[in-house]
Write an enzyme that holds these catalytic residues in place. Structure first.
Site, PDB file in Angstrom:
ATOM      1  N   SER A 133     -41.770  -1.434 -28.676  1.00 32.51           N
ATOM      2  CA  SER A 133     -40.499  -1.697 -28.226  1.00 32.51           C
ATOM      3  C   SER A 133     -40.507  -1.116 -26.826  1.00 32.51           C
ATOM      4  CB  SER A 133     -39.452  -1.222 -29.206  1.00 32.51           C
ATOM      5  OG  SER A 133     -38.342  -1.901 -28.846  1.00 32.51           O
TER       6      SER A 133
ATOM      7  N   HIS B  82     -39.323  -6.657 -36.244  1.00 31.08           N
ATOM      8  CA  HIS B  82     -39.559  -5.655 -35.127  1.00 31.08           C
ATOM      9  C   HIS B  82     -40.390  -4.579 -35.578  1.00 31.08           C
ATOM     10  CE1 HIS B  82     -38.763  -4.454 -30.941  1.00 31.08           C
ATOM     11  NE2 HIS B  82     -37.986  -3.565 -31.299  1.00 31.08           N
TER      12      HIS B  82
ATOM     13  N   ASP C 264     -38.977 -11.396 -34.785  1.00 30.24           N
ATOM     14  CA  ASP C 264     -38.768 -10.347 -33.833  1.00 30.24           C
ATOM     15  C   ASP C 264     -37.636 -10.267 -32.808  1.00 30.24           C
ATOM     16  OD1 ASP C 264     -39.266  -7.923 -32.333  1.00 30.24           O
ATOM     17  OD2 ASP C 264     -41.521  -8.054 -32.573  1.00 30.24           O
TER      18      ASP C 264
END
Length: 304
Positions: A113, A280, A253
């Site tokens: 991320s 995610h 995601d």
């Protein structure tokens, strides 16, 4: 490849400026394989939800997890102004950690991320000791991320986005109603497991307990980015990355195809893998495949 987290070989604090960075290392450097350094997301999260990545140490790769400044076991600075929290601060912290741990001449980065954006920025500087890069579920551009959030929000169950927007407009994003509506998005696009794993919950609660960094750089939620990162993009830097790169994302995601695609298209020779049953956090949602893909990439570095 097992996905069971291993007990760390060492853990502790390293000095960084007037502060301290908490880390844990599983395995021992110097065994012929580069250390895998894992950068967590947020900004403002912690290493906890990535603990299972330490299992790759059974293959001979030392694994370093750490909490970025302001989070987890590292120094908390709740009174620092928003402008203190910059990508450059965290790049300097990463450089310091690599040097202090004695692994700056032989390492691989895995950034998840926000950590993926941070890792890619580091890699674009072409550090001599970097052997490879894994960018997982990361944005190359927050303007693109914000546009994609509008698309995902519009597809939420009827009434959810209306509740979210009402609280965002009123400045009441700390309310229980906002948190409940926020979880509808999170369970669809952040972690689709039910219940959420303990490691993921641990990081989630760390942000709740001290939202200083997250609020300053991101905002009140994943899909309402109003902090200092809202206009940041590293797309122009991606062609400068000169190490083998693996780009990972999930089919559901929040880091959508449009968000992730620049890493694949702009980093020379980058390879991309999409996890079809994940959002995610595919290392939690599809661990067997995730660790197989990760091990194959790391083994490929040794052959390259």
């Amino acid at each position: 490849m097992t996905s069971t987290a291993k007990v760390p070989t060492t853990k502790g604090l390293v000095p960084f400026r007037a502060y301290e960075t908490w880390y844990r290392m599983t395995g021992t450097p110097g065994g012929g394989r580069p250390a895998l350094v894992v950068l967590h997301g947020g900004p403002g999260s912690t290493h906890d939800y990535l603990q299972k990545v330490s299992s790759i140490a059974v293959g001979g790769w030392p694994v370093v997890l750490y909490d970025q400044l302001g989070n987890g076991g590292s120094t908390h600075l709740p009174d620092q102004p928003d402008e203190f929290w910059t990508p450059e601060l965290f790049l300097d912290e990463l450089d310091n950690l690599l040097t202090r741990l004695g692994i700056a001449d032989d390492y691989v980065l895995l950034g998840q991320s926000w950590g993926g954006m941070l890792a890619a920025r580091h890699a674009a500087g072409r550090p001599a000791g970097l052997r490879g890069l894994i960018v997982a579920n990361a944005p190359a551009s927050y303007p693109t991320w914000r546009r994609e959030m509008e698309v995902l929000r519009a597809a939420l169950p009827e009434g959810v986005d209306e509740v979210l927007r009402a609280h965002e407009a009123a400045g009441t994003t700390g309310s229980a109603e906002y948190a409940e509506a926020m979880r509808v998005f999170y369970k669809k696009h952040v972690c689709r497991l039910d219940p959420w794993p303990q490691d993921y919950n641990a990081s989630f609660m760390e942000v709740v307990n001290d939202p200083t960094v997250y609020a300053a750089m991101n905002g009140p939620s994943e899909f309402h980015v109003v902090g200092s990162l809202k206009d940041v993009s590293i797309e122009a830097l991606l062609p400068d990355i000169a190490v083998p790169t693996l780009v990972l994302s999930g089919r559901y995601d929040e880091a959508t195809d449009a968000v992730v695609r620049p890493f694949h298209e702009l980093i020379p020779g980058a390879r991309r893998v999409v996890f079809e049953e994940s959002s995610h956090v595919p290392h939690l949602e599809e661990p067997e495949r995730f660790f197989r893909v990760l091990a194959e990439f790391l083994l490929g570095l040794a052959k390259g």
